[in-house]
Design a protein around this motif. Sequence first.
Motif, PDB file in Angstrom:
ATOM      1  N   MET A   1       0.842  -1.190   0.000  1.00 59.44           N
ATOM      2  CA  MET A   1       0.000   0.000   0.000  1.00 59.44           C
ATOM      3  C   MET A   1       0.883   1.248   0.000  1.00 59.44           C
ATOM      4  O   MET A   1       1.746   1.388   0.862  1.00 59.44           O
ATOM      5  N   PRO A   2       0.694   2.172  -0.961  1.00 55.79           N
ATOM      6  CA  PRO A   2       1.545   3.360  -1.004  1.00 55.79           C
ATOM      7  C   PRO A   2       1.335   4.243   0.228  1.00 55.79           C
ATOM      8  O   PRO A   2       0.258   4.277   0.823  1.00 55.79           O
ATOM      9  N   SER A   3       2.386   5.002   0.554  1.00 55.77           N
ATOM     10  CA  SER A   3       2.341   5.820   1.773  1.00 55.77           C
ATOM     11  C   SER A   3       1.252   6.882   1.702  1.00 55.77           C
ATOM     12  O   SER A   3       0.634   7.211   2.725  1.00 55.77           O
ATOM     13  N   TRP A   4       0.995   7.427   0.484  1.00 62.67           N
ATOM     14  CA  TRP A   4      -0.044   8.450   0.394  1.00 62.67           C
ATOM     15  C   TRP A   4      -1.420   7.887   0.713  1.00 62.67           C
ATOM     16  O   TRP A   4      -2.266   8.568   1.312  1.00 62.67           O
ATOM     17  N   LEU A   5      -1.648   6.610   0.375  1.00 59.45           N
ATOM     18  CA  LEU A   5      -2.935   5.990   0.659  1.00 59.45           C
ATOM     19  C   LEU A   5      -3.074   5.705   2.158  1.00 59.45           C
ATOM     20  O   LEU A   5      -4.168   5.814   2.725  1.00 59.45           O
ATOM     21  N   VAL A   6      -1.961   5.338   2.801  1.00 61.84           N
ATOM     22  CA  VAL A   6      -1.983   5.151   4.255  1.00 61.84           C
ATOM     23  C   VAL A   6      -2.358   6.455   4.952  1.00 61.84           C
ATOM     24  O   VAL A   6      -3.176   6.481   5.875  1.00 61.84           O
ATOM     25  N   LEU A   7      -1.767   7.562   4.479  1.00 63.65           N
ATOM     26  CA  LEU A   7      -2.093   8.864   5.055  1.00 63.65           C
ATOM     27  C   LEU A   7      -3.555   9.201   4.826  1.00 63.65           C
ATOM     28  O   LEU A   7      -4.239   9.707   5.735  1.00 63.65           O
ATOM     29  N   MET A   8      -4.081   8.919   3.632  1.00 58.10           N
ATOM     30  CA  MET A   8      -5.492   9.171   3.371  1.00 58.10           C
ATOM     31  C   MET A   8      -6.375   8.338   4.308  1.00 58.10           C
ATOM     32  O   MET A   8      -7.414   8.801   4.780  1.00 58.10           O
ATOM     33  N   GLY A   9      -5.960   7.111   4.573  1.00 63.70           N
ATOM     34  CA  GLY A   9      -6.717   6.270   5.499  1.00 63.70           C
ATOM     35  C   GLY A   9      -6.725   6.835   6.905  1.00 63.70           C
ATOM     36  O   GLY A   9      -7.752   6.842   7.586  1.00 63.70           O
ATOM     37  N   ALA A  10      -5.558   7.319   7.356  1.00 60.33           N
ATOM     38  CA  ALA A  10      -5.479   7.907   8.699  1.00 60.33           C
ATOM     39  C   ALA A  10      -6.343   9.160   8.793  1.00 60.33           C
ATOM     40  O   ALA A  10      -7.035   9.378   9.795  1.00 60.33           O
ATOM     41  N   LEU A  11      -6.332   9.966   7.741  1.00 60.60           N
ATOM     42  CA  LEU A  11      -7.153  11.182   7.735  1.00 60.60           C
ATOM     43  C   LEU A  11      -8.637  10.830   7.729  1.00 60.60           C
ATOM     44  O   LEU A  11      -9.436  11.439   8.457  1.00 60.60           O
ATOM     45  N   ALA A  12      -9.011   9.849   6.906  1.00 58.41           N
ATOM     46  CA  ALA A  12     -10.412   9.442   6.837  1.00 58.41           C
ATOM     47  C   ALA A  12     -10.882   8.804   8.134  1.00 58.41           C
ATOM     48  O   ALA A  12     -12.066   8.845   8.466  1.00 58.41           O
ATOM     49  N   ALA A  13      -9.956   8.198   8.878  1.00 55.82           N
ATOM     50  CA  ALA A  13     -10.313   7.541  10.136  1.00 55.82           C
ATOM     51  C   ALA A  13     -10.509   8.517  11.276  1.00 55.82           C
ATOM     52  O   ALA A  13     -11.169   8.196  12.265  1.00 55.82           O
ATOM     53  N   LEU A  14      -9.960   9.729  11.160  1.00 53.36           N
ATOM     54  CA  LEU A  14      -9.992  10.665  12.283  1.00 53.36           C
ATOM     55  C   LEU A  14     -11.415  11.009  12.702  1.00 53.36           C
ATOM     56  O   LEU A  14     -11.747  10.985  13.896  1.00 53.36           O
ATOM     57  N   GLY A  15     -12.270  11.348  11.727  1.00 56.89           N
ATOM     58  CA  GLY A  15     -13.648  11.685  12.054  1.00 56.89           C
ATOM     59  C   GLY A  15     -14.392  10.540  12.714  1.00 56.89           C
ATOM     60  O   GLY A  15     -15.008  10.723  13.773  1.00 56.89           O
ATOM     61  N   PRO A  16     -14.352   9.312  12.130  1.00 58.76           N
ATOM     62  CA  PRO A  16     -15.005   8.178  12.776  1.00 58.76           C
ATOM     63  C   PRO A  16     -14.416   7.825  14.141  1.00 58.76           C
ATOM     64  O   PRO A  16     -15.147   7.390  15.034  1.00 58.76           O
ATOM     65  N   VAL A  17     -13.106   7.990  14.322  1.00 61.04           N
ATOM     66  CA  VAL A  17     -12.508   7.710  15.629  1.00 61.04           C
ATOM     67  C   VAL A  17     -13.107   8.610  16.700  1.00 61.04           C
ATOM     68  O   VAL A  17     -13.334   8.199  17.835  1.00 61.04           O
ATOM     69  N   ALA A  18     -13.388   9.861  16.317  1.00 56.57           N
ATOM     70  CA  ALA A  18     -14.006  10.787  17.268  1.00 56.57           C
ATOM     71  C   ALA A  18     -15.419  10.350  17.626  1.00 56.57           C
ATOM     72  O   ALA A  18     -15.965  10.793  18.641  1.00 56.57           O
ATOM     73  N   ILE A  19     -16.017   9.492  16.807  1.00 63.44           N
ATOM     74  CA  ILE A  19     -17.315   8.907  17.147  1.00 63.44           C
ATOM     75  C   ILE A  19     -17.125   7.750  18.129  1.00 63.44           C
ATOM     76  O   ILE A  19     -17.757   7.697  19.184  1.00 63.44           O
ATOM     77  N   ASP A  20     -16.235   6.836  17.788  1.00 57.75           N
ATOM     78  CA  ASP A  20     -16.120   5.568  18.518  1.00 57.75           C
ATOM     79  C   ASP A  20     -15.397   5.675  19.843  1.00 57.75           C
ATOM     80  O   ASP A  20     -15.725   4.961  20.796  1.00 57.75           O
ATOM     81  N   MET A  21     -14.410   6.536  19.924  1.00 58.23           N
ATOM     82  CA  MET A  21     -13.492   6.491  21.056  1.00 58.23           C
ATOM     83  C   MET A  21     -14.156   6.829  22.385  1.00 58.23           C
ATOM     84  O   MET A  21     -13.766   6.311  23.436  1.00 58.23           O
ATOM     85  N   TYR A  22     -15.167   7.693  22.356  1.00 60.36           N
ATOM     86  CA  TYR A  22     -15.756   8.095  23.624  1.00 60.36           C
ATOM     87  C   TYR A  22     -17.019   7.304  23.994  1.00 60.36           C
ATOM     88  O   TYR A  22     -17.666   7.604  25.003  1.00 60.36           O
ATOM     89  N   LEU A  23     -17.364   6.280  23.208  1.00 58.38           N
ATOM     90  CA  LEU A  23     -18.551   5.481  23.516  1.00 58.38           C
ATOM     91  C   LEU A  23     -18.505   4.872  24.920  1.00 58.38           C
ATOM     92  O   LEU A  23     -19.499   4.926  25.656  1.00 58.38           O
ATOM     93  N   PRO A  24     -17.376   4.266  25.358  1.00 64.33           N
ATOM     94  CA  PRO A  24     -17.352   3.702  26.709  1.00 64.33           C
ATOM     95  C   PRO A  24     -17.443   4.757  27.816  1.00 64.33           C
ATOM     96  O   PRO A  24     -17.643   4.404  28.978  1.00 64.33           O
ATOM     97  N   ALA A  25     -17.276   6.036  27.457  1.00 59.22           N
ATOM     98  CA  ALA A  25     -17.285   7.111  28.460  1.00 59.22           C
ATOM     99  C   ALA A  25     -18.661   7.725  28.651  1.00 59.22           C
ATOM    100  O   ALA A  25     -18.808   8.661  29.447  1.00 59.22           O
TER     101      ALA A  25
END
Length: 393
Positions: free
Chosen positions: A1-25
């Motif tokens: 997987m090219p590095s630019w696609l990995v970066l795009m994945g990390a960027l795309a994951a940021l918004g959803p992570v802000a959804i999931d991460m605080y669910l147990p809280a």
Amino acid sequence: MPSWLVLMGALAALGPVAIDMYLPAFGAIAHDLGTSQGMVERTLASYLLGLAAAQLVYGPMADRYGRKLPLLIGLALFTIASLACATSQDIDHLLLWRIAQAFGGAAGMVIPRAVIRDHLDTREAAQALSLLMLVMGVMPILAPLMGGQAVSLGSWRTVFYLMALAGAGLWLTVLRHMRESLPLEKRAPLAVDVIAANFRLLLTHRGFMGYALAGGLGSAGMFAYISGSPLVFIQIYGIDLRWFGLLFGLNAISLILAAQLSARLLNRYRPLDLLIRSQITLVLMTIAALILTLTGWINLPLLMLCLMGFMASQGFVSPNAAALALAEQGPRLGTASALMGSLQMFSGALAGFAVSVWHTSTPLPLTAVLAVCAALSWLSGRLATGRNAPPAA
């Protein structure tokens, strides 16, 4: 997987992570801020609505100023809003800053899809979007686990401090390593009439709207699951907080594995073929869950089986629907990506809100909303494939 696609994945994951991460809280936030569980759940719906609205802004910006500058602006806003969430003293301020956080995180959801289409054709884009789901899928598995540990070792505020740290790290990475993928000669003017014309063309484009809604309404079911899973797993079935992340992770793994299988099958099948078949199983899994709930036969293992089937189906639906929706939108990729994401988040916010306000002692709110989302996704797919020559390459 090219590095630019990995970066795009990390960027795309940021918004959803802000959804999931605080669910147990959720419980800790309600206790600390002196509010109800339902009010805390509405911070999730407000975040999704913020994502829906903000993407409509980033699309035209990405078509006018390129992909990099809007990303830097969004990541800066996400970082600042995350810090403000961490220091909120009442639920009203938390709601407000969650919306601001969403306006920052939306940049990472709009622009990576446009960057992928800048580089790749429809079939390759579908494969890349499937691989992107692998990167995006890892963090949602880890996020509730990290959130649970953060609450145990610190407090719910620690969760938002970690989000701020992630936003700052990605801002530095984009600044130093991301190359602009939209050349100057392909940029569209940022004029009201041009923006309005682009949105009008997209809203009246049968294929785009059909495929965008097919993927978006399927994803809305995922957001209903995200919103309702703490109540169903922890309160209805009495799952310990430490095991919540594991159950959440099993469903996320189903999504990831299916997305990777989809990427491999694209070497033999068209994106359209995979979309049609996977939407059938999407409906079947949710109808089965609803019938089991209505008859009183539902239990945790059967519910998990249906949820994993739904997630696996969505692992096929989401990347192929997105690639097909963007296939004919070359001159307005940023705007198309924004509208597609906005439809997805708006549908998700409605689905999440429906689950949050409908409380019973059974999983009925979750299974009913999932079934409605799946059925509407299937109908939207039929709308798109009813065209004379749908893009399928």
